[in-house]
Design an enzyme around this catalytic site. Sequence first.
Site, mmCIF file in Angstrom:
data_model
loop_
_atom_site.group_PDB
_atom_site.id
_atom_site.type_symbol
_atom_site.label_atom_id
_atom_site.label_comp_id
_atom_site.label_asym_id
_atom_site.label_seq_id
_atom_site.Cartn_x
_atom_site.Cartn_y
_atom_site.Cartn_z
ATOM 1 N N ARG A 3 0.843 -1.191 0.000
ATOM 2 C CA ARG A 3 0.000 0.000 0.000
ATOM 3 C C ARG A 3 0.885 1.251 0.000
ATOM 4 O O ARG A 3 2.021 1.224 0.472
ATOM 5 C CB ARG A 3 -0.916 0.020 1.232
ATOM 6 C CG ARG A 3 -1.807 -1.207 1.362
ATOM 7 C CD ARG A 3 -2.579 -1.191 2.679
ATOM 8 N NE ARG A 3 -3.470 -2.325 2.830
ATOM 9 C CZ ARG A 3 -3.147 -3.473 3.406
ATOM 10 N NH1 ARG A 3 -1.912 -3.631 3.925
ATOM 11 N NH2 ARG A 3 -4.007 -4.471 3.506
ATOM 12 N N LYS A 54 -1.622 -2.695 8.068
ATOM 13 C CA LYS A 54 -2.785 -2.293 8.856
ATOM 14 C C LYS A 54 -2.780 -3.009 10.201
ATOM 15 O O LYS A 54 -2.412 -4.171 10.296
ATOM 16 C CB LYS A 54 -4.075 -2.626 8.100
ATOM 17 C CG LYS A 54 -4.328 -1.740 6.889
ATOM 18 C CD LYS A 54 -5.672 -2.042 6.278
ATOM 19 C CE LYS A 54 -5.994 -1.082 5.134
ATOM 20 N NZ LYS A 54 -7.327 -1.352 4.538
ATOM 21 N N HIS A 81 -2.889 2.524 -5.529
ATOM 22 C CA HIS A 81 -3.626 1.282 -5.273
ATOM 23 C C HIS A 81 -3.863 0.516 -6.565
ATOM 24 O O HIS A 81 -4.026 -0.707 -6.554
ATOM 25 C CB HIS A 81 -4.955 1.588 -4.580
ATOM 26 C CG HIS A 81 -5.314 0.598 -3.524
ATOM 27 N ND1 HIS A 81 -4.587 0.438 -2.355
ATOM 28 C CD2 HIS A 81 -6.322 -0.320 -3.464
ATOM 29 C CE1 HIS A 81 -5.135 -0.513 -1.620
ATOM 30 N NE2 HIS A 81 -6.177 -0.995 -2.273
ATOM 31 N N ARG A 134 -1.079 -1.744 -7.008
ATOM 32 C CA ARG A 134 -1.273 -2.885 -6.093
ATOM 33 C C ARG A 134 -2.238 -3.892 -6.721
ATOM 34 O O ARG A 134 -1.979 -5.105 -6.717
ATOM 35 C CB ARG A 134 -1.814 -2.357 -4.759
ATOM 36 C CG ARG A 134 -2.172 -3.424 -3.717
ATOM 37 C CD ARG A 134 -2.530 -2.710 -2.416
ATOM 38 N NE ARG A 134 -3.235 -3.536 -1.460
ATOM 39 C CZ ARG A 134 -2.637 -4.319 -0.570
ATOM 40 N NH1 ARG A 134 -1.324 -4.421 -0.557
ATOM 41 N NH2 ARG A 134 -3.345 -5.019 0.307
ATOM 42 N N HIS A 155 -3.541 -9.152 3.331
ATOM 43 C CA HIS A 155 -4.980 -9.233 3.572
ATOM 44 C C HIS A 155 -5.260 -10.132 4.773
ATOM 45 O O HIS A 155 -4.708 -11.234 4.872
ATOM 46 C CB HIS A 155 -5.697 -9.820 2.352
ATOM 47 C CG HIS A 155 -5.783 -8.883 1.191
ATOM 48 N ND1 HIS A 155 -5.960 -9.309 -0.111
ATOM 49 C CD2 HIS A 155 -5.714 -7.530 1.131
ATOM 50 C CE1 HIS A 155 -5.997 -8.265 -0.915
ATOM 51 N NE2 HIS A 155 -5.860 -7.174 -0.184
ATOM 52 N N TYR A 197 -9.335 -10.667 -6.792
ATOM 53 C CA TYR A 197 -8.415 -10.612 -7.928
ATOM 54 C C TYR A 197 -8.567 -11.813 -8.847
ATOM 55 O O TYR A 197 -8.216 -11.738 -10.027
ATOM 56 C CB TYR A 197 -6.975 -10.500 -7.425
ATOM 57 C CG TYR A 197 -6.756 -9.216 -6.663
ATOM 58 C CD1 TYR A 197 -6.667 -8.001 -7.327
ATOM 59 C CD2 TYR A 197 -6.677 -9.211 -5.275
ATOM 60 C CE1 TYR A 197 -6.493 -6.814 -6.637
ATOM 61 C CE2 TYR A 197 -6.507 -8.031 -4.573
ATOM 62 C CZ TYR A 197 -6.419 -6.837 -5.256
ATOM 63 O OH TYR A 197 -6.263 -5.671 -4.567
#
Length: 312
Positions: A163, A187, A258, A261, A284, A293
């Site tokens: 990110r 995150k 993004h 990404r 994730h 994806y």
Amino acid sequence: MDVDPNRTLPPALRAHLDDYAEHLRLERGRSAHTVRAYLGDVTSLLEYVCRDRSDATLADLDLRALRGWLGVQAASGVARTTLARRTSSAKGFTAWAQRTGRMDVDPGVRLVAPKAHRTLPPVLRQEQAAEAMAAAESGAAQEDPIALRDRLIVELLYSTGIRVGELCGLDVDDVDGDRRVLRVLGKGNKERVVPYGRPAEDAIDAWLRAGRPELANARSGDALLLGRRGGRLDQRQARSVVHDVVQAVPGAPDLAPHGLRHSAATHLLEGGADLRVVQEVLGHSSLATTQLYTHVSVARLRAVHDQAHPRA
């Protein structure tokens, strides 16, 4: 962490909101951007509760108020994805309020979030990504510090799929040149190790040799990527760099970081990478997020088949 002082809420509600901000920041480890987003949603909810009563309390925040708040936004045309996020914000706040004794019951338990439509993100085709990387490399041929940095920005974003916030947060010591991996803080302050390719390795070496030393000053600290004045690279600068580089590729969609990404994840899967490996690379928490994806890859496969096969 105080919320916007321009918001007009009763002092008691403002105190709860400030406490919730501290909970998000200190106990949950949320980023400043995420905290602002959550607080914006919850503040909007509490303002709705106070619309008819200036002395409203958390006792007035019931299921009817939650549904009414969401209904007003839905009627104004707010996107389903935004409604889903705001529902999540509200449920997080009411759960915290009940858990900490501020509310007797949690009305958010019965609140159902609208399902967001999963849209396919725009991505570069592999040849377009190659053109973008080549353009960035060509621009850095004269070893101008900014051009070297800009090449590294797009190479790392595409090579690793990290990110933009993770990119800007990298320190020099986060680069393991021997193993060609980055130590990334994602995150929720979750750390992961992400590999990068040889083109990115070349871009890192050139930047550390001829780029970073030219921009570094007392403001730089340990930051890997620097702005023109020597401070840590800002996310807005990174977005501008990606936009300019991709814009130079004929027919390419207008992408933000993004988008690189998304492109990296899609190209990994198209190349045969295992879905769980891609999940680990992207950081994730849920495999369901990574599975989006696969839909991108299948959709593109379908489009090629429809165009190329005589009996499509």
